[in-house]
Design a protein around this motif. Structure first.
Motif, PDB file in Angstrom:
ATOM      1  N   ALA A 210      38.638  88.998  44.213  1.00 19.98           N
ATOM      2  CA  ALA A 210      37.879  87.790  43.871  1.00 19.98           C
ATOM      3  C   ALA A 210      36.997  87.344  45.035  1.00 19.98           C
ATOM      4  O   ALA A 210      37.321  87.569  46.206  1.00 19.98           O
ATOM      5  N   SER A 211      35.896  86.687  44.697  1.00 22.92           N
ATOM      6  CA  SER A 211      34.994  86.151  45.714  1.00 22.92           C
ATOM      7  C   SER A 211      35.610  84.901  46.350  1.00 22.92           C
ATOM      8  O   SER A 211      36.644  84.400  45.908  1.00 22.92           O
ATOM      9  N   CYS A 212      34.946  84.390  47.384  1.00 27.07           N
ATOM     10  CA  CYS A 212      35.427  83.172  48.050  1.00 27.07           C
ATOM     11  C   CYS A 212      35.574  82.023  47.060  1.00 27.07           C
ATOM     12  O   CYS A 212      36.612  81.356  47.001  1.00 27.07           O
TER      13      CYS A 212
ATOM     14  N   ARG B 198      41.006  79.021  42.361  1.00 19.17           N
ATOM     15  CA  ARG B 198      42.374  79.319  41.930  1.00 19.17           C
ATOM     16  C   ARG B 198      43.404  78.558  42.749  1.00 19.17           C
ATOM     17  O   ARG B 198      44.423  78.113  42.231  1.00 19.17           O
ATOM     18  N   VAL B 199      43.153  78.443  44.056  1.00 15.94           N
ATOM     19  CA  VAL B 199      44.169  77.831  44.922  1.00 15.94           C
ATOM     20  C   VAL B 199      44.037  76.313  44.976  1.00 15.94           C
ATOM     21  O   VAL B 199      44.952  75.630  45.434  1.00 15.94           O
ATOM     22  N   GLY B 200      42.903  75.759  44.512  1.00 14.75           N
ATOM     23  CA  GLY B 200      42.737  74.316  44.513  1.00 14.75           C
ATOM     24  C   GLY B 200      42.434  73.764  45.884  1.00 14.75           C
ATOM     25  O   GLY B 200      42.020  74.492  46.800  1.00 14.75           O
ATOM     26  N   THR B 201      42.656  72.474  46.041  1.00 13.88           N
ATOM     27  CA  THR B 201      42.290  71.779  47.279  1.00 13.88           C
ATOM     28  C   THR B 201      43.532  71.394  48.076  1.00 13.88           C
ATOM     29  O   THR B 201      43.631  70.304  48.619  1.00 13.88           O
TER      30      THR B 201
ATOM     31  N   GLY C   1      48.341  82.510  53.652  1.00 11.59           N
ATOM     32  CA  GLY C   1      48.346  82.774  52.220  1.00 11.59           C
ATOM     33  C   GLY C   1      46.950  82.748  51.618  1.00 11.59           C
ATOM     34  O   GLY C   1      45.930  82.685  52.330  1.00 11.59           O
ATOM     35  N   PRO C   2      46.853  82.804  50.270  1.00 12.41           N
ATOM     36  CA  PRO C   2      45.557  82.874  49.588  1.00 12.41           C
ATOM     37  C   PRO C   2      44.642  81.691  49.894  1.00 12.41           C
ATOM     38  O   PRO C   2      43.422  81.868  50.011  1.00 12.41           O
ATOM     39  N   HIS C   3      45.211  80.477  50.016  1.00 19.54           N
ATOM     40  CA  HIS C   3      44.359  79.321  50.297  1.00 19.54           C
ATOM     41  C   HIS C   3      43.719  79.438  51.680  1.00 19.54           C
ATOM     42  O   HIS C   3      42.588  78.985  51.886  1.00 19.54           O
TER      43      HIS C   3
END
Length: 464
Positions: free
Chosen positions: A310-312, A318-321, A330-332
């Motif tokens: 996935a792009s930035c 997906r990870v939210g704020t 992690g992903p965030h």
């Protein structure tokens, strides 16, 4: 026993031998599995006392893989080797670690202006993984101008074998001339063909076996690229007497990393040495450079579950704020590192660790954006990161990447209701824009103007 997929009753060997002698219409394959134990048996000389064919000598040893050659990840292949500028941009901005390059062969479609020894050396120094490809004669039953000989020659397919040896000799010489080290895999590209044609099928297998043997003699490992229903399926059905390639590259347009067991008879085949071409002719852009490519996922020497490419912006959505602080991972954090770099680094090329260097980059970004320079990635910082970029005027009916960016940043800024991130300025986007403008003290029109973008870039949230 089996003759390339045709089952023959075990009680019929005498009848089969008589049929061979009388009609010459049926030939035993030297690579077919045994009827009793599933192993392959070597073909016998055609006449008593006849010396074995030269290619029936013991197979050469398989070259050892070079240190560090085992890897797993995304790769792309394009008709032409990209320029150095493209390779440099895509090294960090794309999800790709490897690149397929067409070395040569009579059916290579594109000239290779950039493909030189110096180009190869620069990619290796930059940690690119190279997947060399050779495109020579195609299967006997195809309509290509140059085809593998389909003459059985008593079941030995001697001409096809000679052709396989010739192509391997040329490919190895070209690879060596380009500075591709011995032990690397060189793939032969054989396009789809009618596998119901015995002569077409068997001559292709004979050709590919000698391709593998000759590459081994010259110090390279062998690979075969083909559609999963064509040579890949046929190679998986060969027994131990057949010299299989060291790796396969299978075309199968499906989810990334999927292994189609329906067409692969041997469960162990392709387990650790495979490349999956799962998307064709995709126009993509990374680092401001657009190209038409095929997507591949590589598992050479090891297997891994593919991580999302996935792009930035997609990953951030997906990870939210979620608030991010020093020491998180992690992903965030991957999304943060990519966004704070101005999308010059793809999420897969980030560390995923909120380290000191990441904190310094966040503080610099917060300072430039007029935010509190704390190094803590709070909701205002996420809003600013997501909105960063070109600020066009958008209204009902607008479409494209800028609309997606607006939708993602509004989702971070507006607490009531979610906007579907689909790149279409529809009703939910219009409602969120009106709400945001109202909080800014602007007329509640469904138009994202420069003032709206500026507020988003400063991390302005909607007050309850």
């Amino acid at each position: 026993m089996q003759i390339y997929g045709r089952t023959v009753p075990r009680t019929a060997p005498a009848l089969l031998a008589l049929l061979i002698l009388v009609t010459g219409l049926v030939s035993m394959s030297p690579w077919s599995p045994s009827a009793t134990n599933g192993e392959a048996t070597a073909a016998k000389p055609e006449r008593t006392g006849e010396k074995p064919r030269p290619w029936n000598r013991p197979a050469p040893p398989r070259p050892k893989a070079p240190t560090g050659s085992a890897w797993s990840g995304y790769a792309f292949d394009a008709c032409r080797a990209p320029s150095q500028q493209v390779m440099d941009r895509w090294r960090t901005a794309s999800p790709f670690t490897g690149v397929g390059i067409y070395l040569g062969g009579i059916h290579r479609a594109c000239e290779q202006r950039h493909l030189t020894r110096a180009w190869v050396a620069r990619q290796v120094r930059a940690s690119w993984k190279l997947l060399p490809i050779w495109v020579g004669p195609q299967a006997a039953c195809t309509s290509y101008d140059h085809r593998i000989s389909g003459r059985p020659g008593g079941g030995w397919y001697s001409r096809a074998r000679s052709e396989g040896k010739r192509e391997a000799t040329r490919a190895a010489a070209t690879a060596r001339g380009l500075g591709i080290g011995t032990g690397e895999v060189v793939f032969y590209d054989i396009e789809p063909y009618d596998t119901h044609s015995a002569s077409c099928r068997d001559s292709s297998l004979a050709f590919l076996e000698e391709w593998t043997n000759e590459l081994h003699r010259r110090g390279y490992r062998s690979g075969v690229y083909s559609h999963v229903k064509a040579s890949i399926a046929q190679l998986s059905r060969t027994g131990r007497g057949y010299v299989r390639p060291d790796a396969v590259w299978y075309a199968w347009i499906d989810r990334v990393g999927h292994m189609p067991r329906k067409y692969v008879a041997d469960p162990a085949f392709m387990r650790t040495s495979r490349v999956h071409q799962y998307a064709l002719d995709r126009r993509v852009e990374f680092g401001g450079v657009r190209m038409d490519i095929d997507w591949d996922f590589v598992s050479l020497g090891r297997t891994e579950t593919p991580r999302s490419a996935a792009s930035c912006d997609q990953l951030a959505a997906r990870v939210g704020t979620t608030s991010v602080v020093h020491g998180d991972r992690g992903p965030h954090v991957r999304a943060l590192q990519c966004l704070v770099s101005g999308q010059r680094i793809h999420p897969l090329k980030t560390s995923g660790r909120y380290d000191a260097a990441t904190r310094e980059a966040v503080i610099r970004f917060q300072t430039r954006s007029g935010l509190r320079a704390t190094g803590v990635v709070d909701r205002p910082t996420w809003i600013s990161l997501l909105a960063r970029g070109h600020a066009p005027v958008l209204s009902a009916g607008s479409r494209g990447g800028s609309v997606q960016r607006l939708q993602r940043s509004l989702n971070a800024a507006v607490t009531h209701g979610r906007v579907r991130v689909d790149g279409h300025f529809g009703r939910s986007t219009a409602r969120a824009v009106r709400q945001y403008r109202r909080n800014l003290g602007l007329p509640p029109a469904a138009v994202a103007t420069e003032r709206v973008w500026r507020a988003l870039e400063r991390g302005r949230t909607v007050r309850r």
